[in-house]
Design an enzyme around this catalytic site. Structure first.
Site, PDB file in Angstrom:
ATOM      1  N   HIS A  67       1.120  -1.177   0.489  1.00 42.06           N
ATOM      2  CA  HIS A  67      -0.276  -0.391  -0.596  1.00 42.06           C
ATOM      3  C   HIS A  67       0.653   1.412  -0.107  1.00 42.06           C
ATOM      4  CE1 HIS A  67      -2.128   3.096   2.712  1.00 42.06           C
ATOM      5  NE2 HIS A  67      -3.183   3.090   1.645  1.00 42.06           N
ATOM      6  N   GLU A  70       2.310   1.625  -3.120  1.00 41.00           N
ATOM      7  CA  GLU A  70       1.472   2.380  -4.748  1.00 41.00           C
ATOM      8  C   GLU A  70       1.153   3.831  -4.309  1.00 41.00           C
ATOM      9  OE1 GLU A  70      -2.771   3.653  -3.687  1.00 41.00           O
ATOM     10  OE2 GLU A  70      -3.216   1.528  -2.513  1.00 41.00           O
ATOM     11  N   HIS A  71       0.976   4.398  -3.143  1.00 47.31           N
ATOM     12  CA  HIS A  71       1.174   6.206  -2.130  1.00 47.31           C
ATOM     13  C   HIS A  71       2.220   6.622  -3.007  1.00 47.31           C
ATOM     14  CE1 HIS A  71      -1.991   6.806   0.823  1.00 47.31           C
ATOM     15  NE2 HIS A  71      -1.929   4.871   0.594  1.00 47.31           N
TER      16      HIS A  71
END
Length: 427
Positions: A67, A70-71
């Site tokens: 995650h 992803e950012h």
């Protein structure tokens, strides 16, 4: 390029595997004015332990790193990628699940430029220790927001009790401590293994001409160099014995029950059988407890459930489970009622051929209605790929399923499942 016409939907899907290993799917929609793109890697929150590139042993990385990555891919040396999409008149976003990370755009114009930007920004990482530190604070705020959501805490708490000492027990976003442990070097190591074209797929749908768009994507990929790479070696998912009956006190008006059924049976290896197993068990739960069942009406009239009651069956190559959640004044009685119904399903009045046909018609109606949304098609397509089967095979598989098939799948699942309850009560 391979094409397949799906008679029941009237759609033609074009598939091509590029020389670098990237699988690309094209779904032309001449009657639409919007183009939608989804670029997906088979890499999610479960993939914290694997063999990095150039290494020979497994290495474990902090929870939440998929995650976090992803950012960070949206931030480049020359600015934020979101601003570039906005300048093209497009919207963009991304999401991370247990086993996938997807990047998307939606636009009415500049579809080729948006496709190029999607490919280029995902395939050109830029991580520094400085921008990693900046992102740590942002994601910690996001984690805190989820902590204030009692429904999220209910689902996350159930997973933690169903799969102790495993990546499934951890929040997809990680914890403040694990987020603080992530380094730029960690991000590059994860990126090198999981963002290789052989581990990714691109889905494009909209009013484009297939050969023109395909030539455009081929040219974009031909300009980039990717070293040959084997399939990522990930550690198998294992979990400790589940913990049932635990309770958490939060600021809620009414108790919240989560009942989980952890699958312990071996999943079918053949793609068609595995997809039918998933559909069959979802229908099984809907037959017994869905909104078309007599039991749902009775539980509602008794005040044991309200409109918050929901159920689902989740399946991945590495896990599968069923979940019931809802607000209820009597969690213990509701849990016992649901479990008793599962044990005696063969003589249940809702487990009938007539009810099955009703559910099939309802599911097909929802399915064909959903085809009006390019966003829904793309998101479902990326999560429903079973080797040579996909989202567009659903009507055919649904028609094939008999009550005997559903009973066989349910019996296999129920025989080995482990039951877990988790409750949130008012402080």
């Amino acid at each position: 390029m391979h094409s397949k016409f799906y008679k029941k939907t009237g759609e033609t899907l074009y598939t091509e595997i590029l020389p670098n290993g990237l699988t690309v799917y094209y779904l032309p929609k001449a009657d639409y004015n919007r183009t939608y793109g989804l670029f997906t890697t088979n890499f999610g929150s479960l993939d914290t332990t694997f063999i990095p590139k150039g290494a020979s042993t497994f290495q474990t990385f902090p929870e939440g790193i998929a995650h976090f990555l992803e950012h960070k891919l949206f931030e480049k040396e020359d600015g934020d990628v979101m601003d570039k999409f906005s300048a093209l008149g497009a919207q963009t976003n991304a999401f991370t699940s247990f086993s996938r990370t997807s990047y998307l755009f939606s636009t009415l114009e500049n579809s080729y430029a948006c496709t190029e930007l999607l490919l280029d920004f995902v395939q050109s990482p830029y991580f520094t220790q400085e921008n990693v530190r900046k992102e740590q604070g942002i994601i910690q705020q996001e984690i805190q927001m989820y902590q204030d959501d009692s429904d999220w805490r209910l689902f996350a708490g159930l997973l933690e009790k169903m799969y102790p000492a495993s990546p499934l027990a951890a929040d997809i976003a990680g914890t403040p401590a694990t987020i603080n442990a992530i380094t730029a070097d960690d991000l590059y190591k994860n990126y090198e293994v999981f963002y290789h074209p052989t581990n990714m797929n691109l889905f494009l749908t909209g009013p484009f001409e297939v050969e023109e768009m395909a030539a455009f994507v081929r040219e974009n990929q031909a300009t980039k160099c990717f070293e040959a790479q084997e399939v990522p070696l990930r550690q198998e998912l294992s979990a400790a014995e589940p913990k049932s009956g635990e309770v958490l006190a939060l600021e809620v008006a009414m108790p919240k029950l989560a009942l989980g059924l952890r699958g312990e049976d071996f999943l079918p290896q053949e793609a068609r059988a595995r997809m039918k197993y998933k559909i069959g068990n979802q229908i099984f739960l809907d037959l017994l407890f869905g909104r078309t069942s007599q039991r749902y009406e009775e539980l509602y009239n008794q005040g044991l459930i309200d409109d918050s009651f929901g159920l689902s069956f989740e399946l991945d190559e590495r896990f599968h489970f069923a979940v019931f959640t809802g607000d209820t004044e009597n969690p213990k009685k509701l849990s016992e009622t649901l479990q008793e119904a599962l044990k005696s399903y063969k003589i249940d009045r809702d487990f009938s051929e007539e009810h099955l046909q009703l559910l099939k018609r309802e599911m097909l109606g929802d399915y064909f209605s959903s085809l009006n949304s390019l966003e829904y098609i793309a998101s479902q397509f990326s999560s429903e790929i079973y080797e040579d089967l996909n989202f567009f095979d659903l009507p055919e598989l649904l028609n094939e399923l008999t009550l005997a098939d559903i009973e066989k799948s349910a019996e296999q699942f129920i025989k080995a499942m482990k039951v877990v309850t988790f409750t949130i009560v008012p402080k």
